[in-house]
Write a protein that holds these residues in place. Structure first.
Motif, PDB file in Angstrom:
ATOM      1  N   ILE A  95      73.040  -4.512  65.911  1.00 38.43           N
ATOM      2  CA  ILE A  95      72.615  -4.256  64.409  1.00 38.43           C
ATOM      3  C   ILE A  95      71.292  -4.861  64.329  1.00 38.43           C
ATOM      4  N   LEU A  96      70.218  -3.651  63.757  1.00 40.44           N
ATOM      5  CA  LEU A  96      69.234  -3.705  62.560  1.00 40.44           C
ATOM      6  C   LEU A  96      69.012  -3.662  61.748  1.00 40.44           C
ATOM      7  N   ALA A  97      68.486  -4.690  60.927  1.00 40.12           N
ATOM      8  CA  ALA A  97      68.442  -5.081  59.773  1.00 40.12           C
ATOM      9  C   ALA A  97      66.540  -4.877  59.503  1.00 40.12           C
ATOM     10  N   VAL A  98      66.697  -3.173  58.731  1.00 38.13           N
ATOM     11  CA  VAL A  98      64.842  -3.031  58.916  1.00 38.13           C
ATOM     12  C   VAL A  98      64.220  -3.487  56.779  1.00 38.13           C
ATOM     13  N   GLN A 120      71.229  -7.894  52.253  1.00 40.13           N
ATOM     14  CA  GLN A 120      70.425  -7.126  53.923  1.00 40.13           C
ATOM     15  C   GLN A 120      71.284  -8.305  54.705  1.00 40.13           C
ATOM     16  N   LEU A 121      70.467  -9.167  54.567  1.00 38.82           N
ATOM     17  CA  LEU A 121      70.957  -9.833  56.164  1.00 38.82           C
ATOM     18  C   LEU A 121      72.292 -10.657  56.211  1.00 38.82           C
ATOM     19  N   GLY A 122      73.171 -10.951  54.590  1.00 39.64           N
ATOM     20  CA  GLY A 122      74.266 -11.264  55.081  1.00 39.64           C
ATOM     21  C   GLY A 122      75.439  -9.799  55.967  1.00 39.64           C
ATOM     22  N   LEU A 123      74.690  -9.462  54.932  1.00 41.89           N
ATOM     23  CA  LEU A 123      75.974  -7.814  55.573  1.00 41.89           C
ATOM     24  C   LEU A 123      75.588  -7.949  57.436  1.00 41.89           C
ATOM     25  N   ARG A 124      74.368  -7.584  58.090  1.00 36.92           N
ATOM     26  CA  ARG A 124      73.881  -8.126  59.540  1.00 36.92           C
ATOM     27  C   ARG A 124      74.297  -9.166  59.991  1.00 36.92           C
ATOM     28  N   HIS A 125      74.734 -10.034  59.302  1.00 36.79           N
ATOM     29  CA  HIS A 125      75.483 -11.007  59.843  1.00 36.79           C
ATOM     30  C   HIS A 125      77.265 -10.641  60.624  1.00 36.79           C
ATOM     31  N   ILE A 126      77.752 -10.349  58.732  1.00 34.49           N
ATOM     32  CA  ILE A 126      79.226 -10.000  58.964  1.00 34.49           C
ATOM     33  C   ILE A 126      79.416  -9.150  60.413  1.00 34.49           C
ATOM     34  N   LEU A 127      78.589  -7.682  60.457  1.00 34.31           N
ATOM     35  CA  LEU A 127      78.720  -6.731  61.721  1.00 34.31           C
ATOM     36  C   LEU A 127      78.791  -7.318  62.275  1.00 34.31           C
ATOM     37  N   LYS A 128      77.283  -8.044  63.302  1.00 33.21           N
ATOM     38  CA  LYS A 128      76.724  -9.198  63.648  1.00 33.21           C
ATOM     39  C   LYS A 128      78.463  -9.840  64.926  1.00 33.21           C
ATOM     40  N   VAL A 165      73.611   0.270  64.398  1.00 36.38           N
ATOM     41  CA  VAL A 165      73.454   0.548  63.335  1.00 36.38           C
ATOM     42  C   VAL A 165      72.355  -0.075  62.396  1.00 36.38           C
ATOM     43  N   ILE A 166      71.958   0.413  61.402  1.00 37.10           N
ATOM     44  CA  ILE A 166      70.600   0.716  60.901  1.00 37.10           C
ATOM     45  C   ILE A 166      70.664  -0.177  59.409  1.00 37.10           C
ATOM     46  N   ILE A 167      70.111  -0.778  58.964  1.00 41.55           N
ATOM     47  CA  ILE A 167      70.836  -1.538  57.931  1.00 41.55           C
ATOM     48  C   ILE A 167      68.832  -1.749  57.350  1.00 41.55           C
TER      49      ILE A 167
END
Length: 189
Positions: A170-173, A154-162, A138-140
């Motif tokens: 899970i990547l935040a780019v 973006q970072l909050g969504l990354r934490h929730i998905l992880k 998953v790339i955000i």
């Protein structure tokens, strides 16, 4: 062994009356391998596939990668999950599933100290099909020149998905200004 003769084994069978069972060869495309569950290791409940290690590794999957496993019986999906492709049962916790290479040099699926076959009511034969592919990523993304709201979302969504999907990558780019560096608890991808 010399205990009985060939004649004592049973009556002669006409070779023309024998039925040949179908053999399904394992196949691969760019990201997946497909095969059948040929053997059930009855002592441990492991599923042994007809997918040779050499064919499996052509997908680019390496030890330690997460793989997506789909098992079907005819057209009914019986199991779909993401598990580790490991070298040994020591790579996963007790009760956790893994894919590994068995003593026949083919891919197998098991539960550490459990029966995969019993847990999911899985059998063997050409109607039992398995697909294995590298687990999805998953790339955000976010917009260019982000402000704090965009980066925080973006970072909050990354934490929730992880937390919700620990088996997915899970990547935040995206680039960001040094002004917001304090918000990042791990490097951006």
């Amino acid at each position: 062994s010399g205990v009985i003769s060939y004649e004592e084994v049973g009556p002669a069978v006409d070779p023309e009356s024998l039925k040949e069972l179908p053999v399904v060869e394992a196949t691969a495309d760019s990201d997946s391998v497909y095969g059948t569950i040929d053997v059930l290791d009855v002592r441990f409940g492991s599923l042994w596939t007809n997918i040779p290690r050499t064919l499996f590794l052509k997908t680019g999957i390496q030890y330690g990668d997460r793989v997506s496993i789909t098992i079907e019986n005819d057209t009914r999906c019986v199991y779909r999950n993401i598990i580790l492709f490991g070298k040994s049962f020591a790579d996963v916790y007790v009760g956790e599933a893994l894919a590994y290479v068995n003593s026949l040099d083919c891919v197998a699926v098991a539960i550490n100290q459990g029966s995969f076959a019993r847990a999911y009511n899985i059998g063997t034969g050409t109607s039992w099909k398995i697909r294995i592919r590298k687990a999805p990523r998953v790339i955000i993304h976010r917009h260019k020149n982000p402000d704090g709201d965009a980066l925080g979302s973006q970072l909050g969504l990354r934490h929730i998905l992880k937390d919700s999907f620990p088996d997915k990558e899970i990547l935040a780019v995206g680039d960001m200004s040094d002004r917001y560096a304090f918000m990042v608890d791990e490097p951006m991808d």
